[in-house]
Design a protein around this motif. Structure first.
Motif: not given
Length: 406
Positions: A97-101, A148-150, A179-183
């Motif tokens: 559901p979101g990047p913090n999962t 960051y790859i995840m 994408n923002i989280k990965a960068s």
């Protein structure tokens, strides 16, 4: 009585990941997202030159357009049974559901998603099943080690689901958030590239570029960032150069050699047409240089554009006017001087013409995302030329390349 240090700027440690404005002012940047503290205090626009700056933050916050793109979607529409099945898997709840999962524990789900992402990107693009299998298995393993790859995998999974299923083909908020989280994580890790750690950085760069292609191909006109994309290509060239020695020693190399050595080149007649078109641009630059009334600014612009044209000639020869690997796709922006990007931001028509020719060649790629982006970037640049009648000879070849299939 000791002197006060009033008005004296304290020395600082340089931050190579700092924003453009802090670098220009030569002050320390705290690299906060989406905008650093210095730019917030000055009420200035904060932009990062490396992997995805805050153009993506603005895209997340921007409302979606009411219209539906009139461009045909035949390039991106899934055509095979396998693709439809993979798309259904992406829709079936694998995407969190979101990047913090917490993704690290979901190795099975990540394997399915990463395999689906690779299939959707590489299918119909002259990639053999063995190479697809190698990339997807490697990606699933790296996902367990590098957060960051995840997140970059999840951004592309969400983005492809949006592009292939939404009527407006727009990449949605969840994809941008990942994408923002990965960068941000990639910047924080400041990965050292060596024999034991070269695959994650190059994987991050490739998937970041893929995401950029898809997200920009169908975004709103005001969100389209040609110069930002070229900056991304330039920043990624450092990763490409650092990882190349290790790629050549890996099991990926034989596949890459076989794929990039395909006997697909422009025929002699069409190749001559391309060079004739480029020579007409060169002639315009010659006239500017020979004109005694040319201003110093015009001569500077001519010099910068000539360097970019020389780089374009070299790039066309390097990829045989048939780009088919990541060094090909990112190649030309690394040849152009930084001043060329400034000319593009100023809508310099010769610079735009060179970009249009670049897009015409990029459109020959077999990869759907690259083709869709090249079409969008080429026509975006065409719209910025206010007097196309003055460039009729120079526009013949790129128009022939970008228009027939649409």
């Amino acid at each position: 009585m000791p002197r006060k240090n009033k008005g004296v700027r304290r020395c600082h440690v340089k931050s190579r990941n700092g924003c453009v404005q802090c670098k220009r002012r030569r002050v320390k940047c705290d690299v906060k997202q989406p905008a650093c503290s210095s730019c917030l205090r000055r009420n200035e626009s904060c932009e990062y030159p490396d992997m995805f700056g805050n153009g993506y933050y603005q895209a997340v916050q921007a409302p979606w357009p009411d219209y539906i793109s009139s461009r045909p979607a035949n390039i991106l529409h899934p055509t095979s049974t396998t693709e439809f099945e993979l798309l259904q898997k992406l829709k079936s709840g694998i995407v969190p559901p979101g990047p913090n999962t917490r993704l690290r524990n979901d190795y099975t789900g990540l394997r399915v998603v990463s395999t689906g992402v690779i299939r959707l990107v590489m299918d119909r693009a002259s990639i053999t099943p063995d190479e697809v299998s190698l990339w997807s298995s490697s990606m699933a393993s790296v996902c367990r080690e590098k957060d960051y790859i995840m997140h970059i995998v999840m951004s592309l999974a969400c983005g492809l689901q949006d592009v292939l299923s939404r009527p407006d083909k727009m990449v949605g908020e969840l994809a941008y958030e990942h994408n923002i989280k990965a960068s941000a994580l990639f910047r924080e890790r400041n990965e050292l590239i060596d024999a034991n750690n070269w695959l994650p950085p190059i994987m991050f760069h490739v998937l970041t570029v893929v995401f950029r292609f898809y997200s920009q191909a169908f975004c709103r006109k005001e969100d389209f960032g040609l110069v930002d994309t070229m900056r991304l290509f330039r920043s990624g060239s450092t990763i490409m150069k650092a990882t190349t020695p290790y790629v050549k020693q890996s099991s990926f190399w034989s596949f890459i050699v076989e794929r990039t050595a395909l006997d697909k080149k422009l025929n002699t007649e069409t190749e001559a047409f391309l060079h004739q078109s480029l020579r007409s641009i060169e002639s315009a630059l010659d006239l500017t240089d020979a004109n005694p009334f040319s201003t110093e600014e015009q001569r500077y612009e001519s010099r910068i554009n000539r360097q970019a044209l020389t780089g374009l000639y070299a790039w066309v020869e390097h990829c045989d006017a048939m780009p088919r690997c990541w060094p090909h796709y990112c190649g030309w922006p690394t040849f152009v001087p930084m001043g060329f990007l400034e000319l593009l931001e100023q809508k310099n028509e010769v610079a735009l013409l060179l970009v249009i020719h670049w897009c015409g060649v990029m459109y020959r790629s077999t990869k759907p995302g690259v083709k869709a982006w090249a079409y969008r970037a080429g026509h975006y640049s065409l719209e910025e030329i206010h007097h196309p009648e003055l460039w009729r000879e120079a526009l013949e070849w790129p128009l022939k390349m970008l228009l027939p299939l649409w």
